[in-house]
Design an enzyme around this catalytic site. Sequence first.
Site, mmCIF file in Angstrom:
data_model
loop_
_atom_site.group_PDB
_atom_site.id
_atom_site.type_symbol
_atom_site.label_atom_id
_atom_site.label_comp_id
_atom_site.label_asym_id
_atom_site.label_seq_id
_atom_site.Cartn_x
_atom_site.Cartn_y
_atom_site.Cartn_z
ATOM 1 C CB CYS A 91 7.550 48.372 4.228
ATOM 2 S SG CYS A 91 8.318 47.702 5.713
ATOM 3 C CE1 TYR A 141 32.200 44.165 19.652
ATOM 4 C CE2 TYR A 141 33.556 42.358 18.828
ATOM 5 C CZ TYR A 141 33.370 43.710 19.058
ATOM 6 O OH TYR A 141 34.344 44.607 18.696
ATOM 7 C CD GLU A 166 27.129 42.565 24.391
ATOM 8 O OE1 GLU A 166 26.879 43.762 24.138
ATOM 9 O OE2 GLU A 166 27.378 41.715 23.517
ATOM 10 C CG ASP A 176 27.984 37.343 16.399
ATOM 11 O OD1 ASP A 176 27.914 38.033 15.369
ATOM 12 O OD2 ASP A 176 27.005 36.733 16.871
ATOM 13 C CB CYS A 226 25.211 40.764 10.826
ATOM 14 S SG CYS A 226 25.853 42.131 11.815
#
Length: 475
Positions: free
Chosen positions: A77, A331, A352, A402, A429
Site C-alpha cells: 500500500c 489558502y 481560497e 498555508d 505540508c
Amino acid sequence: MEKNQVFQTVIEDMNEQGEGIGRVNGYTLFIKDAVIGDRIEGKVVKAKKHYGYGRVLSILEPSPFRVTPRCPAAAPCGGCQLQAMSYERQLQFKEDKVRNHLVRIGGFSEDSLPMEPILGMEIGEEPFSEKETRGETGGSGPFHYRNKGQFPFGRAKDGRIVYGFYAGRTHSIVEAEGCCLGAPVCEKILQTIKRFMEEYHIEPYNEETHSGLIRHALIRTGYHTGEIMVCLVINGDRLPRAQVLTDRLMEIKGMASVSVNINRERTNVILGEKVVCLSGLPYITDRIGALTYKISPQSFYQVNPVQTEKLYGKVLEYAGLTGSETVWDLYCGIGTISLFLAQRAKQVFGVEIVPAAIENARENAKLNGIPNTEFFVGKAEEVVPRWYEEHEEASVDVIVVDPPRKGCDETLLKTMVQMRPGKIIYVSCDSATLARDLKYLCEEAYRVEKVQPVDMFPQGVHCEVCVELGRNKTI
C-alpha cells in the site's frame, strides 16, 4: 551496478518517499521497505548511471528501529511508508528532513536555526478507535487518527469487487480491509457499499476503459461530533437503486450525510464539481477548540484532529494577536485558521480558490458568530496583488499562508513583502517548497524567528511545519 544484481548494504537514511538509502562501492541505491539501520541483501530492479532502485530479498540484521507493521498491507500500500519503523524514529526522521531542507535548500545555518522539537502524538494514541481495539500489539505509534479516507473501487484479477488504496506510484488497487489509519467505522461502510454493488450488479470503475460506475467512496468522520459523511464518486449522472444504499448507510450509527459526486471525466482527480445530497445534510460538523465548522465533501479540512489543535495553537501563538490587528489568511480553505485568528484580531481576510470552500467559510463565520471576517474567491497570487494595488495605504499586520505542496507563487511572495506585515506565519505540508519560499522572503525583508514541525501524518513520510517570520527593522 546492473539490473538483477544481488547486493548487501546497510541502510543509512531514507528519502522523501520512505525508501531506504544504501550504498555499494559508492553507488547509491533506493530500496523500498527498508528501514534506517537495517543490513539487507537486495536485488537491483532498475539501474541508472549514478544511482539505482532495489528491493529487499532478506533482512540480514534488522534495525533497532524496526517494528512489526500492524497492517498486513503496509508494504504494498502506498499510504504507510514508515509503518515498519518505530514511532520515536519516525519523529526523528521527519525532524531531520525539515532541518535538512531548511539548510540545504533554504541556505539557513544549522547551528542558528530556531527549530523546536517536533510535536508528535502519544505512543498508542488512536483518536478514532473503539475502546476495545486500543492497545493492539504490532507496531508502536498512533493509529486510527484520520478523519477522512478516499477509497477506490475496482475488480481484482479473479473478478471480485475490491476496495482499498493505490499501490505506491501506480493505480493498482491494494486490498486494505480494516485500514488502521482511519476510523474503524469505514470498514462497515465500505462493506455495505460492496455488498450493495454485488447484489445489484453495479460495476466499479475501470480506468483503462473509462467504464463502470463506482469510482471512490469518500468518508469523513467528525472527531468531536461523531457525525459521519459518505460521498460516493460515480462515473455517471445517477446511482441506480440509490434509495436502497442510502437506507442501509443511514442505519449506521452517526451517519449524517449521504451524497453522490458526479465525475465523468477521464482523470485521476477524485472529485467532480457536482454533488447531489441523497440523505441528511450536505455537510457534517466538527469542532476545533471552541469553534464549530461545517465540512462538505469538497472542503479542505486537516485529517488529524488531535494534531490540528496543536498546529493551530502554534499559529495563534506565533501571530501574537492583541485584538487590534488586520490579518490575511491565504489558502484559507473553509476558514479554519481564519476563524481561530478572528477571535483575537480586529479584521481577518481569507482567500481560497475553491468556491464551495469559501461558501463554507462564510457559513462557518456566521455559525460561530464571528463578524470580523471577509472571504474572497480566487487564486491568492491574483486576488492579493489586485487588492493591494487598490489599497496600498492599508495596514496589514500579519499574513498567514498555508499553501498546497507546491508552495507559493513568486508573485504572491513579492506582494507579501510589499505589504510589509510585521509578521508572516507560514504553514507548510512540504518542507522543500517551504525552504525555497523562506529563502526568498529572508533575502527580501524577513528573518526566521521560530520553526515548529508537527507530525500530522504518523506512519507516513509527510510532516507539517509552522514558521514565524519577523520583519527586519532595518528594512
